[in-house]
Design an enzyme around this catalytic site. Structure first.
Site, PDB file in Angstrom:
ATOM      1  N   GLY A 306       0.820  -1.212   0.000  1.00  0.00           N
ATOM      2  CA  GLY A 306       0.000   0.000   0.000  1.00  0.00           C
ATOM      3  C   GLY A 306       0.849   1.256   0.000  1.00  0.00           C
ATOM      4  CB  SER A 307      -0.014   4.677   1.137  1.00  0.00           C
ATOM      5  OG  SER A 307      -1.201   4.767   0.372  1.00  0.00           O
ATOM      6  CB  VAL A 308       4.452   1.859   3.486  1.00  0.00           C
ATOM      7  CG1 VAL A 308       5.930   1.829   3.838  1.00  0.00           C
ATOM      8  CG2 VAL A 308       3.639   2.096   4.749  1.00  0.00           C
ATOM      9  CE  LYS A 310       0.111   6.449  -2.224  1.00  0.00           C
ATOM     10  NZ  LYS A 310      -1.079   7.077  -1.614  1.00  0.00           N
TER      11      LYS A 310
END
Length: 593
Positions: A306-308, A310
């Site tokens: 997920g967004s980690v 990014k």
């Protein structure tokens, strides 16, 4: 007649010469055996009249960073019988049945078996062994042995691992460092007669065992305990399937804690547990159930980060020069990629925002745009450069590898989803290692527990060293990355990890497991401190929490709680905030200082 006599003489002469040659050969062979092979055959003869029993070597201890012993040994006994020396088999059967708590039939089978030495039972506690020895039963041998013992039962069970009946490592550090931990067994040699009966007053010879060396590791008992408590607390509060936490020094890869709740009881590793506290289920487990219980999710399980992720996309974009902190974006709540509408977590959109605001808001359209700017070739170039597609080579068995799209199969939609951490899978350990390497100045470190090997007197035998790959990103990119991630915590989606007086960087994430229709989520938060010079990094992953499942809401507070406990413990001091400095200045002016 004369011819026959001559023939007979020749025949006799031939026989005489032949016999003489045979005797000479036999004498020569005998001389050779007696003079040149006497030592060898003397040893063979001696061996035939010696009975051998092992003296077990003590396995080395596993000792944490504080000097706390996490794995040690308890003295146990092995009870054996020597059939040829038994004088009263019925008494032996009666005593061993009672003292060992075994069925009489099982004891009788072993006692009556005709063999040089027959083991009745091993891993018998020392007190019982001493009582049996006190009976002085002829033909019964009580030999001391060692059984692995873990003083804290469930603590770091999937890291430490355990040993089998032969005291050899099966999983975890116990198996990886088997060669350093195991010792060399000794022997007891006793003389026997032709019937195998020990010769009285002949004494015995001993070859003393050599104990194994001690393994010193970076895991810290206190930090591990803090993390396990925090993991159990959130698992219970959110009725989650499991919780994993890793705490590591991002500068050198030393792991201070690794938690996988529920853990299991190391002293009863073949019995299923029924709770996070290691209570035993009391039923025989299948091998599949045991493997699942022993599995270290931090290194053996992959998941959508997920967004980690990014953080990795940001690093690649800055390194490639396709974005700056002041670049402007617009988020209407989604982004069209081919015929696919890919939504932001904020369906109404974030509107106009800079890149800094985009990462603070964890805005998917911003990172889809970054992925497009990078392109597939550049993105994959950085995956390889960052070490993301290889194993971390952590010193634990069973590490899984990143599951990523084959580059030739990556279209615009796959590129878009990868850019914000979906449609591929990595291990928690890989994520922690990669992010550590990006924020520490650009040095790809090797995560590890082993620090050194010492003997029983504390003398250094070996310092353990691990590979470092320098320059996976520039120091400038690493500095910019730390700065924007500090803003994520101080002003953005990670504010629930904020601690007054500390500069903390981090990133939240919420990902959905497959199949999407199951509506199961993974909530996570990765944080590090101090933001400007990271000394500790922590990742918390909550698998299938019930109710609210956003990483910033439920995972960030776990890391906040851990940091609140361990930052002072590690000697990381608070910094004065601007507000506090102003207050002090006002107070000084008020009091004329």
């Amino acid at each position: 007649m004369v011819r026959n006599k001559t023939f007979n003489r020749k025949k006799i002469l031939i026989i005489f010469v032949s016999v003489s040659l045979v005797l000479i050969l036999l004498a020569g062979r005998l001389l050779y055996l007696m003079v040149f092979c006497s030592e060898y055959y003397g040893k063979k003869a001696e061996d035939l009249h010696e009975r051998e029993r092992d003296i077990k070597a003590a396995r080395g201890k596993i000792i944490d960073a504080t000097g706390t012993v996490l794995a040690t040994n308890r003295t146990v006994c092995t009870i054996s019988v020597i059939h040829s020396q038994l004088k009263d088999p019925e008494k032996v059967i009666e005593v061993l049945t009672r003292e060992l708590g075994m069925e009489e039939a099982a004891v009788r089978k072993r006692v009556e078996k005709v063999s040089s030495i027959e083991r009745v039972k091993s891993n018998v506690d020392k007190e019982t062994g001493d009582r049996i020895r006190d009976y002085r039963l002829e033909g019964v041998k009580v030999d001391e042995d060692y059984k692995r013992y873990y003083p804290f039962d469930t603590l770091a069970s999937k890291v430490l691992g355990f040993t089998g009946g032969d005291n050899q490592g099966i999983i975890g550090l116990e198996v990886i460092y088997e060669d350093r931990l195991k010792g060399t067994n000794g022997k007891i040699l006793t003389l026997t007669d032709a019937r195998g009966v020990e010769i009285e007053n002949a004494g015995e010879r001993r070859q003393e065992p050599v104990d194994g060396n001690n393994l010193h590791i970076s895991l810290d008992y206190n930090i591990q305990l803090y993390c396990e408590q925090a993991a159990k607390k959130v698992k219970e509060a959110k009725s989650a399937d499991s919780v994993s936490i890793i705490v590591m020094n991002p500068q050198n890869g030393e792991i201070m804690a690794m938690v996988n709740v529920p853990e299991f009881n190391l002293n009863e590793p073949f019995t299923l547990v029924t709770s996070d506290d290691g209570a035993l289920a009391g039923k025989e487990a299948t091998q599949e159930e045991l493997n699942r219980m022993w599995r270290n999710q931090c290194i053996s399980d992959t998941y959508e980060p997920g967004s980690v992720f990014k953080i990795i996309t940001t690093s690649a974009a800055f390194e490639e020069g396709v974005v700056s902190l002041e670049d402007n974006f617009f988020c209407p709540g989604y982004k069209m990629v081919e015929d696919r509408r890919i939504h932001c977590h904020k369906r109404v959109g974030h509107g106009a925002e800079t890149f800094t605001q985009g990462i603070m808001n964890s805005c998917n359209p911003v990172f889809i745009e970054l992925g497009m700017r990078l392109g597939t070739d550049s993105f994959y170039k950085y995956f390889k450069q960052f070490g993301l597609l290889e194993r971390t080579n952590i010193d634990l068995p069973g590490e899984a590898v990143t599951i990523m799209h084959d580059k030739k199969n990556v279209g615009p939609v796959e590129l878009a989803t990868v850019s914000f951490g979906q449609s591929f899978q990595i291990t928690p350990m890989q994520l922690v290692t990669t992010v550590s390497s990006l924020i520490n100045g650009g040095n790809r470190i090797t995560p590890h527990f082993g620090v050194s090997v010492k003997d029983g007197q504390g003398k250094l035998v070996e310092s353990l060293h691990y590979n470092v790959k320098e320059g996976i990103v520039s120091s400038e990119t690493s500095e910019v990355l730390r700065g924007v991630l500090e803003k994520v915590v101080s002003e953005g989606s990670g504010r629930n990890a904020k601690i007054e007086g500390y500069s903390i960087g981090g990133k939240t994430a919420t990902s959905q497991t497959l199949p999407r229709s199951a509506n199961k989520y993974i909530s996570s938060f990765l944080g590090f401190a101090p933001a400007e010079n990271p000394q500790v990094l922590a990742l918390c992953i909550i698998n299938n929490p019930q109710g609210i499942y956003y990483g910033g809401t439920i995972a960030a507070p776990v890391v906040q709680e851990i940091f609140t406990n361990i930052l002072p413990y590690l000697g990381i001091e608070k910094q004065e905030t601007a507000e506090k400095s102003n207050e002090d200045q006002d107070n000084q002016e008020m009091h004329g200082e």
